[in-house]
Design a protein around this motif. Structure first.
Motif, mmCIF file in Angstrom:
data_model
loop_
_atom_site.group_PDB
_atom_site.id
_atom_site.type_symbol
_atom_site.label_atom_id
_atom_site.label_comp_id
_atom_site.label_asym_id
_atom_site.label_seq_id
_atom_site.Cartn_x
_atom_site.Cartn_y
_atom_site.Cartn_z
ATOM 1 N N LYS A 2 -18.060 56.400 7.766
ATOM 2 C CA LYS A 2 -18.951 56.066 6.647
ATOM 3 C C LYS A 2 -18.400 56.457 5.284
ATOM 4 N N ASN A 3 -17.200 57.037 5.233
ATOM 5 C CA ASN A 3 -16.628 57.336 3.928
ATOM 6 C C ASN A 3 -15.536 56.344 3.552
ATOM 7 N N MET A 4 -15.366 55.327 4.394
ATOM 8 C CA MET A 4 -14.355 54.320 4.144
ATOM 9 C C MET A 4 -15.028 52.961 3.952
ATOM 10 N N VAL A 5 -14.471 52.177 3.043
ATOM 11 C CA VAL A 5 -14.914 50.797 2.894
ATOM 12 C C VAL A 5 -13.663 49.934 2.800
ATOM 13 N N TYR A 6 -13.740 48.772 3.432
ATOM 14 C CA TYR A 6 -12.603 47.875 3.500
ATOM 15 C C TYR A 6 -12.991 46.506 2.942
ATOM 16 N N LEU A 7 -11.991 45.809 2.439
ATOM 17 C CA LEU A 7 -12.194 44.426 2.020
ATOM 18 C C LEU A 7 -11.064 43.599 2.604
ATOM 19 N N GLN A 8 -11.396 42.797 3.595
ATOM 20 C CA GLN A 8 -10.435 41.878 4.184
ATOM 21 C C GLN A 8 -10.480 40.588 3.379
ATOM 22 N N MET A 9 -9.358 40.242 2.795
ATOM 23 C CA MET A 9 -9.294 39.060 1.938
ATOM 24 C C MET A 9 -8.381 38.030 2.585
ATOM 25 N N ASN A 10 -8.941 36.883 2.893
ATOM 26 C CA ASN A 10 -8.211 35.792 3.522
ATOM 27 C C ASN A 10 -8.162 34.570 2.613
ATOM 28 N N SER A 11 -7.258 33.672 2.925
ATOM 29 C CA SER A 11 -7.132 32.427 2.151
ATOM 30 C C SER A 11 -7.074 32.713 0.653
ATOM 31 N N LEU A 12 -6.237 33.649 0.287
ATOM 32 C CA LEU A 12 -6.167 34.066 -1.119
ATOM 33 C C LEU A 12 -5.640 32.949 -2.010
ATOM 34 N N LYS A 13 -6.160 32.937 -3.215
ATOM 35 C CA LYS A 13 -5.807 31.929 -4.214
ATOM 36 C C LYS A 13 -5.228 32.626 -5.440
ATOM 37 N N PRO A 14 -4.424 31.927 -6.220
ATOM 38 C CA PRO A 14 -3.896 32.551 -7.447
ATOM 39 C C PRO A 14 -4.996 33.093 -8.352
ATOM 40 N N GLU A 15 -6.146 32.451 -8.359
ATOM 41 C CA GLU A 15 -7.248 32.934 -9.205
ATOM 42 C C GLU A 15 -7.890 34.214 -8.684
ATOM 43 N N ASP A 16 -7.483 34.677 -7.519
ATOM 44 C CA ASP A 16 -7.932 35.974 -7.017
ATOM 45 C C ASP A 16 -7.112 37.117 -7.608
ATOM 46 N N THR A 17 -6.080 36.793 -8.349
ATOM 47 C CA THR A 17 -5.256 37.820 -8.976
ATOM 48 C C THR A 17 -6.087 38.652 -9.937
ATOM 49 N N ALA A 18 -6.082 39.970 -9.719
ATOM 50 C CA ALA A 18 -6.897 40.879 -10.520
ATOM 51 C C ALA A 18 -6.629 42.310 -10.067
ATOM 52 N N VAL A 19 -7.163 43.234 -10.830
ATOM 53 C CA VAL A 19 -7.235 44.618 -10.369
ATOM 54 C C VAL A 19 -8.559 44.774 -9.623
ATOM 55 N N TYR A 20 -8.481 45.264 -8.420
ATOM 56 C CA TYR A 20 -9.658 45.441 -7.579
ATOM 57 C C TYR A 20 -10.069 46.911 -7.586
ATOM 58 N N TYR A 21 -11.350 47.143 -7.852
ATOM 59 C CA TYR A 21 -11.878 48.502 -7.972
ATOM 60 C C TYR A 21 -12.894 48.775 -6.875
#
Length: 115
Positions: A75-94
């Motif tokens: 419960k102290n971990m969180v994950y983000l599985q990102m699939n089918s990534l697009k160039p517009e997904d480029t960013a800093v993720y917080y």
């Protein structure tokens, strides 16, 4: 106080996948929800996905059908599985954690998607 450490960003080609991780430490008993936001150059920070301590999830339209948010057994971990990534997904993720008193933010991890 809650401290957050993110990992898993990087450079990937369009159509590829990445998995972001965020580890929370400190007063984790006070956490109500955990989530991910992103900020692209020249744009405002925006919600990507969030999950409550009860397991309810909320996805922004940009993430629906492509990204999956989950929490670890501890419960102290969180994950983000990102699939089918697009160039517009480029960013800093917080990584973001919400408690009754305030929000906490990680330092951010860069995700770059090349075309």
């Amino acid at each position: 106080q809650v401290q957050l450490v993110e990992s898993g960003g990087g450079l990937v080609q369009a159509g590829g996948s990445l998995r972001l991780s965020c580890a929370a430490s400190g007063s984790i008993f006070s956490i109500n929800a955990m989530g991910w936001y992103r900020q692209a150059p020249g744009k405002q920070r925006e919600l990507v996905a969030a999950i409550t301590i009860g397991g309810s999830t909320n996805y922004a339209d940009i993430a629906k059908g492509r990204f999956i948010i989950s929490r670890g057994d501890a419960k102290n971990m969180v994950y983000l599985q990102m699939n089918s990534l697009k160039p517009e997904d480029t960013a800093v993720y917080y990584c973001n954690v919400k408690t009754m008193l305030k929000d906490y933010w990680g330092q951010g991890t860069q995700v770059t998607v090349s075309s």
